[in-house]
Design an enzyme around this catalytic site. Structure first.
Site, short mmCIF file in Angstrom:
data_model
loop_
_atom_site.label_atom_id
_atom_site.label_comp_id
_atom_site.label_asym_id
_atom_site.label_seq_id
_atom_site.Cartn_x
_atom_site.Cartn_y
_atom_site.Cartn_z
CB VAL A 14 -0.96 0.00 1.21
CG1 VAL A 14 -1.62 1.36 1.39
CG2 VAL A 14 -2.02 -1.06 0.99
CD GLU A 162 -5.40 3.38 -1.36
OE1 GLU A 162 -5.01 4.51 -1.04
OE2 GLU A 162 -6.14 3.19 -2.35
CE LYS A 217 -9.45 -1.51 3.06
NZ LYS A 217 -9.33 -1.65 1.62
CB CYS A 273 -7.19 -7.06 2.64
SG CYS A 273 -5.75 -6.00 2.52
P1 NAD Z 1 3.04 -4.80 3.95
O1 NAD Z 1 3.33 -5.87 4.91
O2 NAD Z 1 3.27 -5.03 2.49
O3 NAD Z 1 3.87 -3.49 4.33
C1 NAD Z 1 3.98 -2.99 5.63
C2 NAD Z 1 5.39 -2.48 5.83
O4 NAD Z 1 5.44 -1.81 7.09
C3 NAD Z 1 6.47 -3.57 5.89
O5 NAD Z 1 7.43 -3.33 4.89
C4 NAD Z 1 7.05 -3.45 7.30
O6 NAD Z 1 8.44 -3.69 7.36
C5 NAD Z 1 6.74 -2.01 7.64
N1 NAD Z 1 6.71 -1.72 9.08
C6 NAD Z 1 6.09 -2.39 10.08
N2 NAD Z 1 6.27 -1.80 11.26
C7 NAD Z 1 7.03 -0.71 11.03
C8 NAD Z 1 7.55 0.32 11.87
N3 NAD Z 1 7.29 0.34 13.17
N4 NAD Z 1 8.32 1.28 11.30
C9 NAD Z 1 8.57 1.26 9.98
N5 NAD Z 1 8.09 0.33 9.13
C10 NAD Z 1 7.33 -0.65 9.64
O7 NAD Z 1 1.52 -4.39 4.18
P2 NAD Z 1 0.49 -3.75 3.13
O8 NAD Z 1 -0.10 -4.83 2.27
O9 NAD Z 1 1.11 -2.57 2.48
O10 NAD Z 1 -0.67 -3.29 4.10
C11 NAD Z 1 -0.52 -2.16 4.95
C12 NAD Z 1 -1.88 -1.78 5.51
O11 NAD Z 1 -2.75 -1.39 4.44
C13 NAD Z 1 -2.59 -2.91 6.24
O12 NAD Z 1 -3.29 -2.38 7.33
C14 NAD Z 1 -3.57 -3.43 5.20
O13 NAD Z 1 -4.70 -4.01 5.79
C15 NAD Z 1 -3.94 -2.17 4.46
N6 NAD Z 1 -4.38 -2.38 3.08
C16 NAD Z 1 -3.76 -3.30 2.27
C17 NAD Z 1 -4.17 -3.44 0.96
C18 NAD Z 1 -3.50 -4.45 0.07
O14 NAD Z 1 -4.05 -4.72 -1.01
N7 NAD Z 1 -2.36 -5.00 0.42
C19 NAD Z 1 -5.21 -2.65 0.45
C20 NAD Z 1 -5.79 -1.71 1.27
C21 NAD Z 1 -5.38 -1.58 2.58
#
Ligand code: NAD
Length: 459
Positions: A14, A162, A217, A273
């Site tokens: 995201v 998102e 969401k 998700c």
């Molecule tokens: P992801 O696991 O791909 O990315 C999260 C990142 O955050 C990782 O790279 C991790 O290292 C980093 N991180 C964790 N703790 C941290 C900290 N304290 N400081 C710095 N970096 C840190 O996750 P994602 O798929 O991008 O999802 C993120 C959020 O967005 C979630 O809540 C998810 O539910 C939501 N979301 C995801 C999608 C999707 O399609 N993947 C769509 C909409 C919403």
């Protein structure tokens, strides 16, 4: 309030694409994406944009255009927070694997760490934006942490969930159906709205209270997943009645009250998700004592698990009730096409079930690396890692994966699978040559004409 610098914590599926598009559309704003994962940041900074950690059509071009100009990737988290007027929290919020709410509630430890980090570092007022998907009322906890640790600094919290879908993230970001901003402070809401306003028409930017935004969401994902489980439930009925689920889906989808999207029967939904957000919704409902509401939404997950299980059961019974020692070629490992994300992919669970029946599994996926396949299986902890290595082989070439296989299981709807030389594949396989199409990808008639025994969902 004019925003000049943005920091986004979390360089994942995201944070990466969302900030890349914000940077592209706002050349005057400096956007820095930070993460604790050095390897991930290095991959985002790789000169070769085909090696970005997130595979999304259209993303490499945008990163190439903006990186080093107004888009930056870094592990210097404190510095980026300090300099920014607006900080997005876009870290992972997985299902809890321990303690109270284990297996249901969202694990908010990463979000809390971010809030503490922001509170520790901030010397000037900040707008903190929840981009991660969070349980309703999380903003309250974030605000409490920020206000209690953050000294004199003023924090405004916004919820800006998102709605992008992996595989079409860039298109979804460039042309969103809507952008949702929940908050208390009108000034903060308008500061974020003006960033999106660079390319999104104002009437598509919804302003709500924080709680409606957070709950919308979870609700959106629950409704989307519910459609998949609904059509999948009908697919099983089709298999018993000679109805064809594609014909049924088309017939109901032309009803404008129902609409045609999200009606593809399949092996079941995966991805990071849907499952975690519905489990979270169920957990929240139960915590308010709303058991009927919780049971209603939980059924979406139960049906989805059933759909994966009945697919592997069908494969085993069709192969004369045993797959022991038989080679099963799995085409696709990602949870859907056009992404390298494998979180909660149906392929993992189907493979695990077949491995427990002593099958040997050959995997081919155009975008998923070998190490990820093993990591996904090892994470389940069903058997020793050594056994997974012995029983599973991952190939870079589909024809090699398929050679001498007793059956093919199509797990992901990658377009390239349709254009394979299926005559050649037939000759490479053991006979009878079975195909189990978990995505309704191939044309039944032409595949059966070649000689395959073909089974698909809902027909
Ligand atoms: P992801 O696991 O791909 O990315 C999260 C990142 O955050 C990782 O790279 C991790 O290292 C980093 N991180 C964790 N703790 C941290 C900290 N304290 N400081 C710095 N970096 C840190 O996750 P994602 O798929 O991008 O999802 C993120 C959020 O967005 C979630 O809540 C998810 O539910 C939501 N979301 C995801 C999608 C999707 O399609 N993947 C769509 C909409 C919403």
């Amino acid at each position: 309030m004019k925003i000049n610098k943005i920091c986004c914590i979390g360089a994942g599926y995201v944070g990466g694409p969302t900030m890349a598009v914000i940077a592209k559309m706002n050349p005057n704003i400096q956007v820095t994406i930070v993460d604790i994962n050095q390897e991930r940041i290095d991959a985002w900074n790789d000169d070769d944009v085909s090696k970005l950690p997130v595979y999304e059509p259209g993303l490499p071009e945008i990163v190439k255009e903006t990186r080093g100009k107004n888009l930056h990737f870094s592990t210097e988290i404190d510095k980026a927070i300090d300099e920014a007027e607006m900080v997005f929290i876009s870290v992972n919020t997985p299902t809890k694997t321990y303690g109270k709410g284990k297996g249901m509630a969202a694990d908010l430890k990463y979000v809390e760490l971010c809030a503490r980090n922001i509170a520790d570092v901030a010397k000037t007022d900040k707008i903190v934006v929840e981009k991660s998907t969070l349980p309703v009322r999380t903003a309250h906890a974030i605000k409490s942490i920020l206000d209690n640790i953050g000294g004199e600094v003023k924090f405004d919290i916004l919820s800006n969930p998102e709605f992008l879908a992996e595989g079409t993230a860039i298109q979804d970001l460039l042309k969103p159906d809507r952008v949702l901003i929940g908050g208390e402070s009108k000034e903060a809401i308008e500061a974020l709205a003006s960033i999106y306003g660079s390319w999104v028409p104002q009437d598509q930017i919804l302003r709500t209270n924080v709680w409606s935004s957070e709950l919308s969401k979870l609700t959106a994902n629950a409704f989307l997943a519910q459609r998949i489980s609904s059509i999948n439930a009908i697919s099983e009925l089709c298999e018993h009645t000679e109805a064809n689920v594609s014909e049924v889906a088309r017939a109901i989808g032309m009803d404008s009250r129902i609409g045609p999207k999200f009606l593809n029967a399949s092996i079941g939904f995966g991805g990071s998700c849907f499952q975690k957000d519905i489990l979270n919704l169920v957990y929240i409902a139960r915590s308010y004592g709303l058991n009927e509401v919780a049971d209603y939404w939980e059924q979406v997950i139960i049906l989805n698990d059933h759909q994966k299980r009945r697919f592997s059961d069908k494969l085993i019974t069709t192969l004369y009730n045993t797959v022991s020692g038989k080679k099963i070629a799995m085409l696709g490992w990602a949870f859907k096409k056009d992404t390298n994300d494998t979180r909660e992919s149906a392929a993992i669970y189907v493979a695990d079930h077949l491995l427990s029946e002593q099958a040997s599994i050959a995997v081919y996926d155009p975008k998923v690396p070998k190490a990820k396949v093993y990591a996904d299986l090892n994470y389940l902890n069903t058997r020793l890692e050594k056994e997974n290595e012995e029983l599973v082989e991952v190939f870079n070439n589909p024809y090699e994966a398929i050679k001498d296989a007793h059956a093919i299981a199509i797990m992901t709807e990658w377009d390239e699978f349709k254009s394979y030389d299926w005559n050649k594949i037939y000759n490479l396989m053991k006979k009878p040559a079975f195909i189990f199409d978990g995505r309704r990808l191939l044309d039944k008639n032409s595949i059966e004409k070649i000689g395959f025994k073909y089974f698909t969902i809902g027909q």
